[in-house]
Design a protein around this motif. Structure first.
Motif: not given
Length: 462
Positions: A30, A171, A214, A218, A300-301, A315-316, A350, A353-354
């Motif tokens: 990821t 995570d 994922q 992204e 976050w994620g 997460l990111n 947010l 956020a990806d």
């Protein structure tokens, strides 16, 4: 998508996957894993980011042989716990291997306590090896304490069990499952042989599909509009922390301070996340100056909606620009209206956020930000109710071992359990203890201001 960093990576991985003569045991990574592997590659010692959990148990509770079987069971079942990072034809990947989890007793050296022994062990973590490792450290033997004339305290009757994971393999959601499933496997006496080959193969398929989903998310979040958003948002940002200096001989590499707040009697929800960001911005201004804009990061994620809940790192790291200038007072000082403004900006973040961290850094630099991608601070929030560890009918008490290295000049963690624990640690090679302690005072002062002003439903809750 092919022109984005994520698109270019995915094209390289797919070429590897389509190659009839290529290895079948390679898994994609990821964007978050890509970042962690890059940080490891740039570290002079090649150190990975490690996420350790520490649990105190009464001495004699933990059966290491039984724990070794339980850990092997987990690693056989979950691909993320038996994968090793590699770069193949320019593409970072994870290569599946056999489960081989170290489960070891850590002996304390003369003059060491269990915390010092565990710090020493984690410092010696080799990047080549299992992403899951388990250590048990004892306090000095009670008879030795008695012989020296010292009293036998609580630590003497306890052992500290450490469950440590490479951050590229886990995570927050994964940590909860690791402790839950480790407890279950330990209770049942399960080992690697209890994982059916068909089940292990299904988990590999599910993991690969989750990572590809994922990467697809992204890639969509790396569209020109998303990159333009982050470029404009982070245009004034650049790292403000001073360069590292030589640490004092014999001193712990990090300092720290904490504040514990009791649970609200009226059952009010946790502190809103934007209020925590604002409090961290107060600390950044105290450390780096009122006229600066510092980049702060927070994880976050979660897994894509269609993905199975596999263990891994999904997460990111989202970047928050800590606002500069005396005119931009903290939201706690300026009142609820400013927190609404900060919350609105956070919600906008947010929506994007990806976008992977490396894409965000590139977009900011393209927009003119003189920023290398180095963060001035980190914020994490965790729910301690989600990760109990129960062994032999005993629930471990989660404890904290201080003095461990930190990847940023300062890091703030907020733990939600029976109340709220706010902890700040800082790198002593970068920040002076007195100045960092003053910054923690600014952080807790801002947070206290929010707690006095906020109604439970006044802003979006984390």
């Amino acid at each position: 998508m092919q022109h984005s960093i994520t698109g270019q990576y995915l094209a390289r991985y797919q070429r590897l996957a389509r190659d009839p003569g290529g290895p079948r045991e390679l898994l994609p990574v990821t964007g978050a894993q890509r970042r962690f592997l890059l940080v490891r590659a740039l570290d002079p010692q090649g150190r990975p980011d490690i996420v350790p959990l520490f649990f105190a148990f009464p001495r004699g509770t933990v059966d290491l042989a039984r724990m070794r079987r339980a850990a092997g069971h987990l690693a056989t079942l979950h691909p993320a716990l038996r994968a090793r990072p590699e770069v193949v034809r320019g593409a970072p990947v994870h290569r599946l291997t056999e489960a081989d989890v170290p489960v070891e007793r850590v002996e304390t050296a003369p003059g060491e306590d269990s915390a010092a022994a565990l710090r020493r062990t984690l410092r010696g973590w080799s990047a080549q090896g299992s992403p899951l490792r388990i250590y048990l450290a004892s306090a000095p033997d009670a008879s030795e304490e008695a012989a020296s004339g010292e009293g036998v305290g609580e630590e003497v009757a306890e052992e500290i069990l450490t469950i440590a994971l490479d951050h590229a393999a886990c995570d927050g959601q994964s940590l909860s499952r690791v402790t839950e499933e480790l407890s279950a496997a330990y209770s049942a006496g399960s080992g690697p042989e209890d994982v059916a080959p068909a089940r292990a193969a299904q988990e590999v398929v599910a993991y690969r599909e989750a990572v590809l989903l994922q990467l697809d998310a992204e890639g969509r979040a790396s569209a020109p509009g998303d990159l333009a958003y982050w470029g404009e948002r982070l245009r004034p940002v650049r790292a403000q922390a001073p360069e590292a200096r030589a640490p004092e001989a014999g001193a712990l590499p990090t300092g720290g301070a904490e504040l514990r707040l009791p649970a609200a009697e009226d059952g009010a929800p946790p502190v809103p996340f934007p209020a925590l960001l604002d409090a961290c911005a107060s600390a950044a201004r105290a450390l780096y100056g009122e006229d600066r804009v510092s980049p702060l990061g927070y994880p976050w994620g979660g897994r894509p909606a269609a993905a199975q809940p596999v263990l891994g790192c999904f997460l990111n790291t989202v970047v928050f620009p800590a606002t500069a200038g005396a005119a931009n007072r903290t939201a706690a000082e300026a009142g609820p209206e400013s927190l609404y403004e900060l919350s609105a900006a956070w919600w906008d973040d947010l929506d994007h956020a990806d976008t992977p961290y490396d894409e965000v850094v590139h977009a900011a630099r393209e927009a003119g930000a003189p920023w290398s991608g180095r963060l001035d601070g980190l914020l994490t929030v965790e729910d301690l109710h989600r990760r109990p560890l129960r062994l032999g009918g005993v629930t471990g008490r989660e404890v904290y071992v201080n003095g461990r290295p930190v990847r940023a000049p300062f890091a703030v963690s907020v733990s939600q359990g029976d109340g709220l624990l706010v902890r700040m640690v800082w790198d002593r090679a970068v920040l002076d203890d007195d100045r960092a302690a003053d910054a923690f005072g600014e952080l807790t002062g801002a947070l206290s201001g929010h707690l006095r002003r906020l109604e439970p439903s006044s802003v979006p809750q984390f």
